[in-house]
Every structure is written in C-alpha cells, then in structure tokens.
Design a protein around this motif. Structure first.
Motif, short mmCIF file in Angstrom:
data_model
loop_
_atom_site.label_atom_id
_atom_site.label_comp_id
_atom_site.label_asym_id
_atom_site.label_seq_id
_atom_site.Cartn_x
_atom_site.Cartn_y
_atom_site.Cartn_z
N GLY A 1 0.79 -1.23 0.00
CA GLY A 1 0.00 0.00 0.00
C GLY A 1 0.82 1.28 0.00
O GLY A 1 0.31 2.35 0.28
N ILE A 2 2.10 1.17 -0.33
CA ILE A 2 3.00 2.32 -0.29
C ILE A 2 2.61 3.36 -1.34
O ILE A 2 2.37 3.03 -2.50
CB ILE A 2 4.46 1.87 -0.53
CG1 ILE A 2 4.92 0.95 0.59
CG2 ILE A 2 5.39 3.06 -0.69
CD1 ILE A 2 5.01 1.59 1.94
N VAL B 1 -1.58 -2.56 4.69
CA VAL B 1 -0.25 -3.00 4.26
C VAL B 1 -0.28 -4.28 3.43
O VAL B 1 0.68 -4.58 2.74
CB VAL B 1 0.70 -3.17 5.46
CG1 VAL B 1 0.96 -1.85 6.13
CG2 VAL B 1 0.16 -4.19 6.45
N GLY B 2 -1.38 -5.03 3.46
CA GLY B 2 -1.47 -6.26 2.68
C GLY B 2 -1.90 -6.05 1.24
O GLY B 2 -1.95 -7.00 0.47
N VAL B 3 -2.18 -4.81 0.84
CA VAL B 3 -2.66 -4.53 -0.51
C VAL B 3 -1.53 -3.95 -1.36
O VAL B 3 -0.87 -2.99 -0.98
CB VAL B 3 -3.84 -3.53 -0.48
CG1 VAL B 3 -4.28 -3.16 -1.89
CG2 VAL B 3 -5.01 -4.14 0.29
N LYS B 4 -1.33 -4.54 -2.52
CA LYS B 4 -0.35 -4.03 -3.48
C LYS B 4 -1.06 -3.02 -4.38
O LYS B 4 -2.09 -3.33 -4.98
CB LYS B 4 0.21 -5.16 -4.32
CG LYS B 4 1.20 -4.71 -5.38
CD LYS B 4 1.73 -5.89 -6.17
CE LYS B 4 2.73 -5.46 -7.21
NZ LYS B 4 3.22 -6.60 -8.00
N LEU B 5 -0.53 -1.81 -4.44
CA LEU B 5 -1.05 -0.81 -5.37
C LEU B 5 -0.30 -0.95 -6.69
O LEU B 5 0.93 -1.00 -6.72
CB LEU B 5 -0.90 0.59 -4.80
CG LEU B 5 -1.77 0.88 -3.57
CD1 LEU B 5 -1.43 2.23 -2.97
CD2 LEU B 5 -3.24 0.81 -3.93
N HIS B 6 -1.05 -1.03 -7.79
CA HIS B 6 -0.46 -1.23 -9.12
C HIS B 6 -0.34 0.05 -9.93
O HIS B 6 0.49 0.11 -10.83
CB HIS B 6 -1.33 -2.21 -9.94
CG HIS B 6 -1.29 -3.60 -9.46
ND1 HIS B 6 -0.32 -4.49 -9.83
CD2 HIS B 6 -2.11 -4.28 -8.62
CE1 HIS B 6 -0.53 -5.65 -9.26
NE2 HIS B 6 -1.62 -5.55 -8.51
#
Length: 164
Positions: A16-17, A36-41
């Motif tokens: 999630g950065i 924090v467990g989510v990837k931002l694309h």
C-alpha cells in the motif's frame, strides 16, 4: 509511477505504499487508503493535489488534498479483482483496466474526470483476455486507448486498441 511534470511525481507499490516528490527527486511517504497487505499497481496525478490509485483490492481511490484524505470511486465490479492501470487522455476522459474476480481483463472509461459513479464498461472491440496490465493514450485523443497484457487462457502476450 506517474509524473504530472518535472517536479510532481507519484509512485505506488507493495504494502500500500504511496510516495510523492514535489522537486522531481526527493520522495516522501503519503498516507495510504489501503492496508499494508494490498499491493497498489497504478496511480495518476490529475493535478498537484488530485490523484487516483488502484490495486489488488479491486478498488479505485481518489484524493483532492495530496493524499491527506481518500475516498473510494466505485465502478461496476469494484471491490473484487485487480485495478491494474489508470490513464487520462484529457482532463475529463480517463481509462481504467480492471481484472474481474474470474481473471478476465476489461477496460472502463470515464468522461467525468474520474468522479464517483462515472466509470462505465467499454464493451466493443475488446477481445477476451486474462488481464490488461498497462494502458496508454495519446494526449487529447479522448476515444482511443491502447492496452497490453495476457491473452485469454494463455501464457502469451496480448495487445489491444480500444475505441469508444
């Protein structure tokens, strides 16, 4: 990563950065709308303060205050699948690639600048595929989008030209 100009740059990633630069070089962390467990694309800077981000939670988030507060922008299928790419051809016309929960890629379009409930599915001319990883537009050309990703039930590449 997306740069509005030489100075203003936005980047997203794993956990999630979200980071921004206002001098073109020095990045600082921004409050993320996801855990924090989510990837931002993907991310897009519409202005110095108005941004959109999307990722593995299948949601699209919007801020008008440089990431201090975020709101979700819904679309048909949001909350499942993956938001992979956001691009804008004009101030009001944008494109979004989204995988459904069944791993089928699709493209949505807004003519309302990405505002709430203005994203609609583009159905014509998009052959079956597993996902559309990246979109590209020609600045000022509101009715044309290019996409690349993974072919339908395949391991080979996929390219599409969408018109609306």
């Amino acid at each position: 990563i997306h740069a509005l100009d030489e100075q203003n740059v936005l980047a997203v990633g794993n956990g999630g950065i979200i980071a921004k630069a206002t001098d073109g070089a020095s990045f600082t962390a921004v409050t993320s709308p996801v855990g924090v467990g989510v990837k931002l694309h993907t991310c897009w800077m519409k202005s110095e303060s108005e941004w959109l981000v999307g990722g593995d939670d299948g949601k699209l988030y919007f801020t008008v205050d440089k990431g201090k507060t975020w709101s979700e922008r819904s679309f048909d299928g949001s909350g499942s699948g993956v938001v992979r790419s956001i691009v804008f051809a004009t101030e009001s016309v944008g494109w979004l690639s989204h995988d459904t929960a069944a791993n089928k890629g699709r493209i949505l379009k807004t003519v309302g600048g990405g505002a709430q409930d203005t994203w609609r599915l583009v159905s014509g001319g998009i052959p079956a595929n597993d996902r559309i990883n990246q979109l590209a537009v020609v600045e000022g050309e509101a009715n044309l989008v290019f996409g690349v990703g993974l072919g339908d039930d395949a391991s080979d590449g996929y390219a599409v030209v969408g018109k609306d």
